[in-house]
Design an enzyme around this catalytic site. Structure first.
Site, mmCIF file in Angstrom:
data_model
loop_
_atom_site.group_PDB
_atom_site.id
_atom_site.type_symbol
_atom_site.label_atom_id
_atom_site.label_comp_id
_atom_site.label_asym_id
_atom_site.label_seq_id
_atom_site.Cartn_x
_atom_site.Cartn_y
_atom_site.Cartn_z
ATOM 1 N N ASP A 159 0.866 -1.171 0.000
ATOM 2 C CA ASP A 159 0.000 0.000 0.000
ATOM 3 C C ASP A 159 0.912 1.233 0.000
ATOM 4 O O ASP A 159 2.145 1.121 0.084
ATOM 5 C CB ASP A 159 -0.968 -0.007 1.191
HETATM 6 C C1 NOJ Z 1 -3.987 3.951 -0.009
HETATM 7 C C2 NOJ Z 1 -5.167 3.049 0.155
HETATM 8 O O1 NOJ Z 1 -5.097 2.379 1.396
HETATM 9 C C3 NOJ Z 1 -5.288 2.014 -0.949
HETATM 10 O O2 NOJ Z 1 -6.499 1.338 -0.790
HETATM 11 C C4 NOJ Z 1 -5.177 2.656 -2.296
HETATM 12 O O3 NOJ Z 1 -5.315 1.689 -3.299
HETATM 13 C C5 NOJ Z 1 -3.843 3.362 -2.393
HETATM 14 N N1 NOJ Z 1 -3.765 4.382 -1.370
HETATM 15 C C6 NOJ Z 1 -3.621 3.998 -3.759
HETATM 16 O O4 NOJ Z 1 -4.446 5.080 -3.938
#
Ligand code: NOJ
Length: 754
Positions: free
Chosen positions: A302
């Site tokens: 993430d």
């Molecule tokens: C953080 C989020 O937790 C995740 O779900 C997302 O896909 C990413 N950012 C990218 O935007």
């Protein structure tokens, strides 16, 4: 002690060494996009052999297309040139946050034609519940309990986003969540592992289609691996401390279901699980995901979750974090650029073996081949105009939206709106909103495309019914100055539709709430309006299960509509005017009060289950039951259940539980029912939940029509992970319920025998 006790228990170990194999087995492996031909494997190996460690680290780097967000043309241009330079130097494997065919083609040309190895980029984006055609938030999608419909909606999302350059969506989000304070409950399928597994599989199928090389399919990314939804107190990014049994029986099954249908990527989560950050966790990322499940795709972190293992207290610095993450099984680093910075020196110093880096690159390249990017990385720039926001897509958004609505109450059949209603007062801060129905993760969707509730009601009501609006109050301020106007309008109308709830920003990432009650003075507004004695319908727009005890007791009609997407208003009108009979069921329990959380179906019984006796497990200031249970939802018709038949009440552990039941439409209009089957394993070597969903089916019945519905549940689906972390199906007695909610309408018993 307990270990030995568990070992002594007589049982069959069904999945020795393959823990979790039988979780959610209703979705069988169908697509294996990660398997490549010998020819492709040879090409991948040749590429890897010719790459430096720096270039390999580049492939494992995903950067944010921040220039796109930059409104200053001068700095945007510099950023763009810089980005092209990085791509040409082979320092970027993937981008996120980039949209538009022409723009992506330009980047792709730099990667394919102007870099040494000519490796195409993979573009990832958050396409969570639609692209330009926005569907209901995934929690609403789950309330449809309609896997075909959800698969179709993700097909549309894939077609739209692929045309604008997305190869890879960071979805489905399949975190089980039993604490609705967590803002990200909106993004998942609710509290149940079985419904969650079915939704996970449907969404992956919809995104990936049958052929990943096709230009209208995208790679799915099941996230967040794992147990992110178990955050303590529902506070985002918070610690997760759960038993391994709960990890395997509750949080992992949807991921297993996604892997079984061929999800090509997984995102590692922000949270720690039992002391080890999920983005540096060799047990979940390698032992479970790869060794036990045979996952062959790649894992992306993430956003900066690799370097966040430093504040977790799990690594001393970024290099240490990188070493731990890549060794644990995180192949691609989202946004931190730490892999790119440190992997070369880590390999040089021997802290990370070159083979680990090569394997990560191999996994990423396989997926680029699987997507057909090496054959043709370019987009047809005309396509986006043809496939985005078409009438058919809108029609599907309307169908999903209205199928997701849950009718909580309908006293004296107040709904559907009767012909003698000539004037409707529409009240409430969300009635005219064109932004909030989009919900969280609206991405490229536009408020101007949204049909607000007011617009939908007005257009359906036509000339003969007057539909007038008074806001009454804001969503969250304590200003009551608008109440009198709302009350006056109410007095002058035959019916009130009051549209209240949460704004889009009240759920989603980093948007947890400490309370799940109505914000601001909205409840007081409902009370003021209800005092007039006029019939009131509450339409709730919400990103989470909410506690509405006063409304549940005093307002005759309540419709939960979640954040329903661009067709929100039309879908609400369809249901309120009776053009569509509501059929959604709650994918999460609605509590009476925030303090009742966690309250969910699959809880344990305790040694003192709640009764009116004093010394039992309950609060002294609340009933122990939820406001509305899991699986609950009304219809404009009624359904009767009879003739429950269990083919054999003695079922072998390799056998099948076969159940039939007659479901009849006993009312006056056609309707769809979600027929649900629950079991309880009465005694186990570990305590078992009081109810577990094991099967469900949507059936549409004409008035007076009855259908015999059959369910087959493999006995192997009735097991759990025991103290020794073996998946077991134990002999013994089970209770069974079938019905239109988790309370069950008909009941039986069976047993698993040796
Ligand atoms: C953080 C989020 O937790 C995740 O779900 C997302 O896909 C990413 N950012 C990218 O935007």
């Amino acid at each position: 002690m307990q270990h030995n006790h568990a070992r002594r228990m007589s049982r069959l170990i069904l999945t020795c060494g393959v823990l979790g194999l039988l979780s959610a087995p209703q979705v069988l492996a169908e697509v294996q996009p990660m398997k490549q031909s010998a020819e492709v494997e040879a090409k991948i190996n040749a590429l890897i052999e010719s790459m430096t460690v720096e270039e390999m680290a580049g492939q494992l780097t995903q950067i944010w297309g921040s220039e796109v967000q930059d409104t200053n043309p001068v700095t945007a241009k510099t950023k763009h040139e810089d980005l092209l330079g990085q791509i040409r130097a082979g320092m970027v494997g993937s981008l996120l946050g980039a949209h538009g065919a022409e723009y992506i083609n330009e980047l792709q040309r730099a990667a394919v034609k102007e870099s040494k190895h000519g490796i195409p980029l993979i573009i990832g984006n958050d396409v969570i519940h639609g692209y330009r055609t926005m569907f209901p938030i995934p929690l609403g999608g789950a309330a449809t309990w309609d896997v075909d419909l959800i698969e179709k909606s993700e097909r549309v999302a894939a077609i739209e986003c692929a045309a604008m350059g997305t190869h890879w969506t960071f979805a489905p989000m399949i975190d089980v969540c039993r604490d609705p304070r967590w803002g990200r409950v909106a993004e998942g399928a609710g509290e149940d592992p079985m419904l969650g597994s079915a939704m996970a599989a449907a969404r992956v199928r919809g995104f990936q289609g049958k052929d990943l090389t096709a230009k209208d399919t995208v790679l799915a990314c099941a996230k967040h691996f794992v147990a992110y939804g178990g955050a303590e107190g529902g506070r985002d990014y918070n610690t997760v401390d759960i038993s391994l049994q709960t990890l395997h029986d509750v949080y992992l099954p949807p991921f297993k279901a996604a892997v079984n249908v061929g999800a090509g990527s997984i995102m590692s989560a922000f949270n720690e699980v039992n002391g080890v950050p999920a983005s540096a966790n060799p047990y979940t990322l390698t032992t479970v995901l790869r060794d036990q499940w045979g996952f062959g795709g790649f894992v992306v972190s993430d956003w900066s979750s690799v370097t966040e293992v430093i504040p977790h207290g799990f690594a001393v610095d970024a290099a240490d974090a990188d070493a731990k993450a890549i060794t644990a099984g995180v192949d691609m680093d989202m946004s931190s650029m730490s892999y790119r910075e440190h992997l070369p020196s880590l390999v040089k110093s021997g802290k990370v073996s070159k083979a680990v880096v090569e394997e990560a690159v191999r996994r990423v390249l396989r997926m680029k081949f699987a997507l057909g990017l090496f054959d043709d990385p370019y987009l047809d720039t005309e396509l986006e105009k043809k496939v985005i926001l078409t009438d058919e897509n809108r029609a599907l958004a309307r169908e999903v939206a209205r199928s997701s609505f849950v009718l909580l109450r309908n006293e004296d059949s107040l709904l559907p709106i009767k012909d003698d209603v000539k004037s409707i007062a529409v009240i409430g801060p969300l009635a005219e909103s064109k932004r909030d129905p989009l919900g969280t993760w609206a991405g490229v969707a536009k408020a101007e495309d949204v049909v607000s509730v007011m617009e939908g009601l007005k257009s359906r009501a036509g000339e003969k019914v007057s539909v007038r609006y008074a806001k009454g109050c804001d969503i969250s301020s304590d200003d009551t100055s608008g109440f009198s106007e709302a009350v006056e309008l109410t007095k002058d109308s035959d019916l009130v539709v009051i549209v209240i709830g949460e704004s889009a920003e009240m759920s989603g990432e980093a948007h947890s709430r400490s309370s799940v009650e109505l914000p601001g003075v909205q409840r007081e507004l409902v009370q003021a309006v209800a005092k007039t004695g006029k019939p009131v319908v509450v339409v709730l727009l919400n990103g989470r299960p909410m506690a509405l005890p006063w409304i549940a007791e005093n307002i005759p009609a309540i419709l939960v509509t979640w954040h329903a997407g661009i067709e929100c208003g039309n879908a609400v009108a369809d249901v309120l005017f009776g053009d569509f009979n509501p059929c959604g069921k709650l994918p999460s329990t609605f509590p009476r009060k925030t303090g009742q959380i966690p309250i969910y179906l699959g809880h344990k019984n305790t040694g003192r289950p709640p009764t009116t006796e004093r010394y039992t497990s309950k609060y002294i200031d609340l009933p122990w039951t939820p406001l509305y249970p899991f699986g609950y939802g009304l219809s404009y018709t009624t359904f009767g259940y009879s003739n429950l038949n269990i083919a054999s009440s003695d079922i072998k552990r390799d056998g099948t539980l076969s159940v039939t039941v007659d479901v009849a439409n006993t009312g006056k209009v056609a309707g769809a029912e979600i027929v649900q089957l629950y079991v309880r394993d009465l005694v186990g070597s570990m305590t078992r939940p009081v109810k577990e969903l094991k099967a469900f089916r949507k059936v549409t019945l004409a008035p007076g029509e009855s259908q015999n519905i059959a369910f087959d549940v493999a006995a192997s689906e009735l097991g759990f992970h025991n103290w020794d972390m073996e998946y077991v199906v134990e002999p013994g007695e089970f209770q069974l319920w079938v019905g239109g909610s988790s309370t069950g309408d008909v009941e039986g018993r069976f047993q698993i025998v040796e």
